[in-house]
Design an enzyme around this catalytic site. Structure first.
Site, PDB file in Angstrom:
ATOM      1  N   GLU A  27       0.828  -1.212   0.000  1.00 56.46           N
ATOM      2  CA  GLU A  27       0.000   0.000   0.000  1.00 56.46           C
ATOM      3  C   GLU A  27       0.862   1.261   0.000  1.00 56.46           C
ATOM      4  O   GLU A  27       0.467   2.283  -0.576  1.00 56.46           O
ATOM      5  CB  GLU A  27      -0.959  -0.015   1.194  1.00 56.46           C
ATOM      6  CG  GLU A  27      -1.997  -1.131   1.154  1.00 56.46           C
ATOM      7  CD  GLU A  27      -2.828  -1.123  -0.113  1.00 56.46           C
ATOM      8  OE1 GLU A  27      -3.039  -0.041  -0.703  1.00 56.46           O
ATOM      9  OE2 GLU A  27      -3.276  -2.212  -0.539  1.00 56.46           O
ATOM     10  N   HIS A  73       1.579   2.319  -3.466  1.00 55.57           N
ATOM     11  CA  HIS A  73       0.522   3.178  -4.008  1.00 55.57           C
ATOM     12  C   HIS A  73       0.691   4.610  -3.492  1.00 55.57           C
ATOM     13  O   HIS A  73       0.507   5.580  -4.241  1.00 55.57           O
ATOM     14  CB  HIS A  73      -0.857   2.670  -3.574  1.00 55.57           C
ATOM     15  CG  HIS A  73      -1.339   1.456  -4.292  1.00 55.57           C
ATOM     16  ND1 HIS A  73      -1.440   1.384  -5.661  1.00 55.57           N
ATOM     17  CD2 HIS A  73      -1.787   0.252  -3.820  1.00 55.57           C
ATOM     18  CE1 HIS A  73      -1.923   0.199  -6.002  1.00 55.57           C
ATOM     19  NE2 HIS A  73      -2.141  -0.508  -4.910  1.00 55.57           N
TER      20      HIS A  73
END
Length: 687
Positions: A475, A478
């Protein structure tokens, strides 16, 4: 009327750094009035562009469109951050009311024939305009996306399209609401600690705390993860406890109660197929992939089928090994079932590699993983530094805010981490933006990472599994994409790239988990201060292809289900009435119907595709992994965690956002197209 009654903090400039919404001042009743005001302002801006008497130019049409809607975007990002991470009953009610309003507004803007004509006129003169590459791409993408969305349809067809979009927005919102409610209802309660034999003290503490919060003092509550399996299945010695958790997980959205998603998803499938037909495509999958790097569903199907055969073969080998161990170890052997796989996989891992994955958790204390792992890798590779900002409140007390700086000390943006699970948070893990960078709007990025790690009782450490460590690095990849994207136009900001490319940067960031100088920094025993022993590190690396038959099969099964639902024509979709029968037939078709290896998501809790943005696009993870595995090879060939490598990756890939064709950007970085061989080797799928 008091000042408080007329003041809406969502409609005023935020007093906080980086334009972060002032969540401390925002109340639920502020959201709908803010949306109404922002809709009206945006409509007025659009009307001014559409009725401009001057001939269409880049400046009075495309640039004007990019400047319009700034207030609406601020309200949207503020609200949807909360509706996914802290969806109280009030927020859910707002979300339901908002869904058709958002759909209608988006369609009114996207399908406006006057705007479409102006954009087309600018596009017709594109070669005569003095535009840089980003400006040219802006014109091309606006025309392509609006054509794809239906702006060229006649008015009757547009009216039907608008109705379909409205209804779909309502249904996908209902799907998510049902799933959250059923996930909470199906949390598994245990009366005695013995039933959870195998869990660590921290995990027991988290289960006791979750029970206490539900008024179940003295019991233990295991909340469910989004995917079919559960991290605890690999540790729980009690087979009945494992079965209870897996059964509850797989029952979500399919129990015939008020939260049943079967009819909801069938309606979604039918309406998506009808919409695709209206737009000139044979299926929703054809519609979606037409504007992705894959191009066609046939290209996706070829890749999934190519990988499914060796994955299923490897899963059968793994299953046989697990069954042998059960037969040798149990006084009363039993046939391996889905809830047994993870438990016995860890026994095989221990036997073959002398490695107990659960025993690694004391070396993965969450704060150290974040600061000395995730952040340190970003410092070594990109020169970034981080400073926690307790003075910038987030939307929930558990969410922490960090200011991010470039190597030269200039501020880059804000990073918010919301680590822990709660009943108001949807399942899974994700990144989203609260503020997007744009030169036109003069904004810098604010990005959020959400995970669902069980929260231990106060004073207890948060010890992560290796899978949770992987999720945090993923994550954050991202988040880096959202932080680094440096563009002129809001249209290209943050992670605004093709859906089947968006997972690429996040998957690349996973490579640093076991990188020597990163692992040595964060894998420190939380009690003793000892580093993770070298022999355990070696064994971790040796197991990188271990159990990949199962992992690849469960993922491919879900990706194939997504394709199967969304490859239906409108006529065929109307004929499907039994969700479970359709699933069984689809999985049999691709040879991934092994009961002991259930699909990662069954349809009734497949939030990615029925309430998220991955419809007909769940293949994106494996599609992007081709690029990811090839990129890992590049880093290894060029010395790994070096600043020069980080600068190249940032400048040529992460930093361009959506302002460049993603495959062109990849070729610019890599020097050629990606090859599939590294992916096959990584997943143990080679000949």
């Amino acid at each position: 009327m008091t000042d408080d009654a007329v003041f809406n903090p969502l409609l005023a400039p935020s007093p906080l750094p980086y334009g972060v919404p002032d969540y401390a001042a925002i109340r639920p009743e502020h959201y709908l009035p803010a949306f109404e005001a922002a809709f009206a302002e945006h409509r007025a801006e659009i009307e001014a562009i559409a009725t401009d008497p001057a001939d269409p130019t880049f400046e009075n049409t495309l640039l004007a469109l990019e400047r319009a809607g700034a207030q609406l975007e601020r309200v949207i990002l503020a609200f949807y951050t909360v509706s996914s991470a802290d969806a109280t009953a009030e927020i859910q009610e707002i979300d339901e009311k908002l869904a058709p309003l958002m759909s209608a507004h988006n369609d009114a803007v996207t399908l406006d024939g006057r705007l479409y004509a102006r954009i087309s006129a600018v596009h017709d003169r594109l070669d005569q305009l003095d535009l840089d590459d980003e400006g040219r791409r802006l014109v091309e993408r606006h025309l392509r996306e609006r054509t794809h969305a239906g702006a060229a349809l006649d008015e009757q067809a547009k009216a039907r399209l608008t109705d379909l979009n409205r209804r779909l927005s309502e249904l996908t919102t209902q799907f998510e609401k049902n799933l959250l409610a059923d996930t909470n209802e199906l949390a598994v309660s245990f009366a005695a600690e013995a039933e959870l034999d195998g869990l660590s003290a921290g995990e027991l503490s988290a289960a006791a705390e979750a029970a206490r919060e539900r008024g179940l003092d003295g019991r233990y509550l295991v909340t469910l993860t989004l995917f079919s399996g559960h991290p605890y299945l690999e540790q729980l010695a009690d087979r009945v406890s494992r079965e209870r958790i897996m059964t509850a997980s797989r029952a979500r959205g399919s129990r015939g109660n008020a939260n049943d998603n079967s009819d909801v998803l069938l309606q979604i499938v039918r309406l998506r197929a009808e919409r695709a037909e209206l737009l000139g495509y044979p299926s929703h999958a054809a519609y979606v992939t037409a504007d992705q790097t894959a191009g066609t569903p046939e290209a996706v199907h070829r890749l999934l089928r190519e990988l499914a055969v060796p994955a299923a073969r490897n899963a059968q080998r793994e299953k046989a090994a697990l069954q042998r161990l059960i037969d040798e170890s149990e006084s009363t052997p039993y046939a391996l079932e889905a809830h047994d796989w993870a438990f016995w996989t860890e026994r095989v891992r221990a036997a073959e590699y002398d490695l107990d994955a659960a025993a690694l958790r004391p070396w993965f204390e969450a704060e150290r993983v974040l600061i000395d792992g995730v952040f340190r890798a970003a410092t070594l590779l990109y020169g970034l530094t981080f400073r926690e900002r307790a003075d910038i409140p987030a939307y929930h007390p558990d969410a922490r805010t960090f200011e991010v700086f470039n190597e030269d000390g200039t501020p880059l943006g804000l990073y918010v981490l919301d680590l822990y699970t709660r009943d108001t948070k949807r399942g899974g893990a994700w990144m989203n933006s609260i503020v997007k960078q744009s030169r036109v709007r003069g904004t810098q990025p604010v990005v959020v990472n959400n995970l669902n790690v069980p929260k231990p009782a106060p004073g207890q450490p948060t010890l992560l599994t290796l899978d949770q460590v992987t999720t945090l690095f993923h994550e954050f990849g991202h988040a880096l994409h959202g932080l680094f994207a440096t563009v002129t136009y809001p249209h290209f900001a943050a992670t605004a790239v093709h859906r089947d490319f968006v997972e690429f940067p996040s998957q690349v960031n996973e490579m640093w988990i076991l990188w020597p100088e990163v692992l040595a920094s964060y894998a420190i025993h939380h009690d003793t201060g000892e580093p993770l022993p070298g022999h355990l590190v070696d064994r971790l690396r040796a197991t990188e292809t271990f159990n990949q038959g199962f992992a690849t099969s469960e993922y491919l099964a879900a990706a194939w289900l997504d394709q199967a639902w969304h490859s239906l024509s409108a006529a065929d979709a109307a004929e499907v009435t039994d969700v479970r029968a359709f699933e069984a037939a689809a999985l049999a078709d691709i040879g991934l119907d092994e009961p002991a290896v259930p699909t990662r998501y069954s349809s009734t809790y497949f939030a990615h595709v029925f309430s998220g943005g991955y419809s007909a696009g769940y293949y994106s993870y494996i599609w992007a992994e081709v690029l990811d595995a090839d990129t890992v090879e590049w880093f290894r060939e060029h010395g790994g965690l070096l600043r020069a490598n980080g600068d190249r990756f940032r400048e040529r890939l992460l930093g361009v956002g959506g302002s460049k064709d993603p495959l062109e950007a990849y070729r610019d970085f890599r020097g050629r197209d990606a090859e599939i061989t590294p992916l096959l080797a990584r997943r143990g799928l080679g000949a």
